[in-house]
Design a protein around this motif. Structure first.
Motif, PDB file in Angstrom:
ATOM      1  N   ARG A  11       0.856  -1.187   0.000  1.00 46.41           N
ATOM      2  CA  ARG A  11       0.000   0.000   0.000  1.00 46.41           C
ATOM      3  C   ARG A  11       0.892   1.238   0.000  1.00 46.41           C
ATOM      4  N   LEU A  12       0.597   2.174  -0.883  1.00 52.77           N
ATOM      5  CA  LEU A  12       1.318   3.440  -0.970  1.00 52.77           C
ATOM      6  C   LEU A  12       0.298   4.551  -0.812  1.00 52.77           C
ATOM      7  N   GLU A  13       0.551   5.431   0.155  1.00 54.02           N
ATOM      8  CA  GLU A  13      -0.383   6.514   0.399  1.00 54.02           C
ATOM      9  C   GLU A  13       0.359   7.797   0.752  1.00 54.02           C
ATOM     10  N   VAL A  14      -0.346   8.902   0.610  1.00 51.53           N
ATOM     11  CA  VAL A  14       0.171  10.211   0.988  1.00 51.53           C
ATOM     12  C   VAL A  14      -0.564  10.619   2.257  1.00 51.53           C
ATOM     13  N   CYS A  15       0.205  10.903   3.301  1.00 54.63           N
ATOM     14  CA  CYS A  15      -0.355  11.328   4.581  1.00 54.63           C
ATOM     15  C   CYS A  15       0.036  12.777   4.841  1.00 54.63           C
ATOM     16  N   GLN A  16      -0.856  13.530   5.412  1.00 55.43           N
ATOM     17  CA  GLN A  16      -0.612  14.928   5.769  1.00 55.43           C
ATOM     18  C   GLN A  16      -0.061  15.740   4.590  1.00 55.43           C
ATOM     19  N   GLU A  17      -0.426  15.360   3.389  1.00 53.54           N
ATOM     20  CA  GLU A  17      -0.085  16.057   2.142  1.00 53.54           C
ATOM     21  C   GLU A  17       1.402  16.109   1.808  1.00 53.54           C
ATOM     22  N   ARG A  18       2.268  15.511   2.663  1.00 48.34           N
ATOM     23  CA  ARG A  18       3.699  15.589   2.378  1.00 48.34           C
ATOM     24  C   ARG A  18       4.496  14.349   2.769  1.00 48.34           C
ATOM     25  N   ILE A  19       3.812  13.318   3.234  1.00 46.09           N
ATOM     26  CA  ILE A  19       4.503  12.095   3.640  1.00 46.09           C
ATOM     27  C   ILE A  19       4.094  10.964   2.708  1.00 46.09           C
ATOM     28  N   LEU A  20       5.068  10.418   2.002  1.00 43.89           N
ATOM     29  CA  LEU A  20       4.837   9.262   1.132  1.00 43.89           C
ATOM     30  C   LEU A  20       5.100   8.020   1.978  1.00 43.89           C
ATOM     31  N   LEU A  45       4.491  17.605  -7.692  1.00 44.33           N
ATOM     32  CA  LEU A  45       4.647  18.585  -6.616  1.00 44.33           C
ATOM     33  C   LEU A  45       5.324  19.855  -7.112  1.00 44.33           C
ATOM     34  N   PRO A  46       5.006  20.985  -6.507  1.00 46.79           N
ATOM     35  CA  PRO A  46       5.717  22.221  -6.844  1.00 46.79           C
ATOM     36  C   PRO A  46       7.179  22.132  -6.405  1.00 46.79           C
ATOM     37  N   ARG A  47       8.045  22.833  -7.119  1.00 43.66           N
ATOM     38  CA  ARG A  47       9.456  22.881  -6.740  1.00 43.66           C
ATOM     39  C   ARG A  47       9.595  23.384  -5.313  1.00 43.66           C
ATOM     40  N   ALA A  48      10.615  22.895  -4.632  1.00 44.01           N
ATOM     41  CA  ALA A  48      10.965  23.288  -3.260  1.00 44.01           C
ATOM     42  C   ALA A  48       9.996  22.757  -2.207  1.00 44.01           C
ATOM     43  N   THR A  49       9.065  21.900  -2.601  1.00 41.26           N
ATOM     44  CA  THR A  49       8.188  21.266  -1.620  1.00 41.26           C
ATOM     45  C   THR A  49       9.033  20.359  -0.729  1.00 41.26           C
ATOM     46  N   GLU A  50       8.747  20.336   0.559  1.00 41.53           N
ATOM     47  CA  GLU A  50       9.440  19.454   1.492  1.00 41.53           C
ATOM     48  C   GLU A  50       8.568  18.241   1.759  1.00 41.53           C
ATOM     49  N   VAL A  51       9.161  17.051   1.583  1.00 38.82           N
ATOM     50  CA  VAL A  51       8.418  15.815   1.790  1.00 38.82           C
ATOM     51  C   VAL A  51       9.230  14.842   2.646  1.00 38.82           C
ATOM     52  N   GLU A  52       8.523  13.823   3.108  1.00 42.02           N
ATOM     53  CA  GLU A  52       9.142  12.750   3.882  1.00 42.02           C
ATOM     54  C   GLU A  52       8.762  11.414   3.261  1.00 42.02           C
ATOM     55  N   PHE A  53       9.638  10.435   3.425  1.00 41.35           N
ATOM     56  CA  PHE A  53       9.334   9.063   3.042  1.00 41.35           C
ATOM     57  C   PHE A  53       9.231   8.251   4.325  1.00 41.35           C
ATOM     58  N   ASP A  54       8.141   7.528   4.492  1.00 36.14           N
ATOM     59  CA  ASP A  54       7.924   6.691   5.673  1.00 36.14           C
ATOM     60  C   ASP A  54       7.822   5.239   5.219  1.00 36.14           C
ATOM     61  N   LEU A  55       8.852   4.470   5.495  1.00 38.07           N
ATOM     62  CA  LEU A  55       8.871   3.062   5.138  1.00 38.07           C
ATOM     63  C   LEU A  55       8.875   2.175   6.379  1.00 38.07           C
ATOM     64  N   THR A  56       8.326   2.684   7.479  1.00 43.04           N
ATOM     65  CA  THR A  56       8.292   1.911   8.719  1.00 43.04           C
ATOM     66  C   THR A  56       7.337   0.729   8.629  1.00 43.04           C
ATOM     67  N   GLY A  57       6.426   0.756   7.686  1.00 42.33           N
ATOM     68  CA  GLY A  57       5.472  -0.334   7.529  1.00 42.33           C
ATOM     69  C   GLY A  57       5.967  -1.469   6.650  1.00 42.33           C
ATOM     70  N   VAL A  58       7.210  -1.374   6.183  1.00 40.99           N
ATOM     71  CA  VAL A  58       7.797  -2.436   5.355  1.00 40.99           C
ATOM     72  C   VAL A  58       8.636  -3.330   6.265  1.00 40.99           C
ATOM     73  N   VAL A  81      12.476  18.765  -5.462  1.00 37.97           N
ATOM     74  CA  VAL A  81      11.657  18.516  -4.275  1.00 37.97           C
ATOM     75  C   VAL A  81      12.620  18.109  -3.164  1.00 37.97           C
ATOM     76  N   HIS A  82      12.440  18.649  -1.980  1.00 41.29           N
ATOM     77  CA  HIS A  82      13.364  18.407  -0.877  1.00 41.29           C
ATOM     78  C   HIS A  82      12.867  17.277   0.025  1.00 41.29           C
ATOM     79  N   ILE A  83      13.686  16.257   0.164  1.00 41.98           N
ATOM     80  CA  ILE A  83      13.380  15.160   1.079  1.00 41.98           C
ATOM     81  C   ILE A  83      13.998  15.535   2.420  1.00 41.98           C
TER      82      ILE A  83
END
Length: 114
Positions: A11-20, A45-58, A81-83
């Motif tokens: 399952r791949l989802e976007v949480c809080q509009e910035r967490i993949l 995503l717009p340039r300079a957007t800050e995002v996070e990757f959450d792979l704790t469920g893998v 895009v800034h990770i």
């Protein structure tokens, strides 16, 4: 929360509009779909957007998951895009450490752009 993909035990989802966020079995059967959907989201995503990757469920680490993560990092860099954080499950943290990939992954303590 917006579900981008749900198939083959992953399952791949976007949480809080910035967490993949990835949950489930991210293996060779689902890796291409995960990479494609995550890449598509990052490219929108717009340039300079800050995002996070959450792979704790893998919970099962594999080179397929690492390939997906590296593809997302490349895409984020290309799209400017800034990770700001990558959170890994214990098995993935061990695998990235063994593969020497830790310096590529921003954590809460080292906020950098990809």
């Amino acid at each position: 929360m917006s579900v981008l993909l749900e198939r083959e035990g992953a399952r791949l989802e976007v949480c809080q509009e910035r967490i993949l966020k990835v949950d489930g079995e991210a293996d060779f059967d689902s890796a291409a779909s995960l990479a494609a959907k995550g890449t598509e989201w990052l490219q929108g995503l717009p340039r300079a957007t800050e995002v996070e990757f959450d792979l704790t469920g893998v919970q099962r680490a594999s080179s397929a998951v690492l390939s997906v993560l590296l593809e997302w990092l490349r895409t984020a860099q290309a799209c400017e895009v800034h990770i700001v954080q990558v959170t890994l499950s214990q098995p993935l943290a061990r695998l990235t450490a063994m593969a020497g990939l830790d310096p590529l992954l921003p954590t809460a303590e080292t906020s950098v752009s990809a």
